[in-house]
Design a protein around this motif. Structure first.
Motif, PDB file in Angstrom:
ATOM      1  N   PHE A  78     -29.017  87.168  93.799  1.00 14.22           N
ATOM      2  CA  PHE A  78     -29.849  88.318  93.454  1.00 14.22           C
ATOM      3  C   PHE A  78     -30.272  88.992  94.745  1.00 14.22           C
ATOM      4  O   PHE A  78     -30.818  88.333  95.636  1.00 14.22           O
ATOM      5  N   VAL A 102     -31.885  83.783  95.518  1.00 13.45           N
ATOM      6  CA  VAL A 102     -32.663  85.019  95.559  1.00 13.45           C
ATOM      7  C   VAL A 102     -32.719  85.403  97.036  1.00 13.45           C
ATOM      8  O   VAL A 102     -33.351  84.724  97.839  1.00 13.45           O
ATOM      9  N   LEU A 108     -36.973  88.428  91.647  1.00 10.36           N
ATOM     10  CA  LEU A 108     -36.447  88.023  90.349  1.00 10.36           C
ATOM     11  C   LEU A 108     -37.575  87.398  89.537  1.00 10.36           C
ATOM     12  O   LEU A 108     -38.246  86.479  90.014  1.00 10.36           O
ATOM     13  N   VAL A 128     -34.399  80.206  97.467  1.00  6.46           N
ATOM     14  CA  VAL A 128     -35.259  81.392  97.418  1.00  6.46           C
ATOM     15  C   VAL A 128     -35.589  81.857  98.835  1.00  6.46           C
ATOM     16  O   VAL A 128     -36.252  81.144  99.589  1.00  6.46           O
ATOM     17  N   LEU A 132     -39.149  84.593  93.728  1.00  8.87           N
ATOM     18  CA  LEU A 132     -38.750  84.131  92.402  1.00  8.87           C
ATOM     19  C   LEU A 132     -40.015  83.781  91.641  1.00  8.87           C
ATOM     20  O   LEU A 132     -40.818  82.974  92.110  1.00  8.87           O
TER      21      LEU A 132
END
Length: 158
Positions: A78, A102, A108, A128, A132
């Motif tokens: 993402f 992420v 996200l 991450v 997140l």
């Protein structure tokens, strides 16, 4: 734009979309899905491979799925400057070594939580570097072998 179609299936490469008019664009050659200020009420289906979802503005997806239903090669990345909300559980359970990342600057919101990996999720990884947030009412917010929060990353769980 708001897409009320029940499904968008990018796994076959047959639809591409226009980012400015449709709110999405699928780059088949590079497996990049760009989303821009769009709401997809149904299911977005991706191929079982490394896929980048790049978000601009506020975007929402009802359900995010992988085409095989039993992914063996999935790595979802993402990215982008926008916020992506996935309303239902992000379920990429199936094979070993699956991953969800992420990226730095990405945001996200996994409202249904995340379930990733094979039985027990032992060899899967959620990484991450951005933000997140999971607000799952399920038994678990993140079901994975490991969760890594990198420098500058933020994980919000409630």
């Amino acid at each position: 734009p708001s897409i009320d179609a029940s499904d968008l299936d990018f796994s076959s490469g047959s639809i591409t979309g226009d980012l400015d008019t449709d709110g999405y664009h699928w780059d088949t050659a590079n497996s990049i899905l760009e989303l821009k200020n769009v709401t997809v009420s149904g299911t977005v289906t991706l191929p079982d491979s490394t896929v980048t979802i790049k978000t601009t503005g506020n975007c929402s997806i009802g359900t995010l799925a992988v085409s095989t239903g039993n992914p063996l090669n999935t790595h979802l990345i993402f990215s982008g400057t926008g916020v992506l909300t996935v309303q239902n559980q992000i379920n990429i359970s199936g094979g070993d070594g699956l991953a969800l990342t992420v990226a730095e600057g990405a945001q996200l919101a996994a409202d249904g939580g995340i379930s990733i990996g094979a039985s027990g999720g032992v060899s899967s990884t959620v990484t991450v570097y951005g933000t997140l947030t999971t607000n799952s009412t399920a038994t678990y917010a993140i079901y994975s072998g490991k969760v890594i929060v990198g420098a500058g990353g933020t994980l919000n769980v409630s």
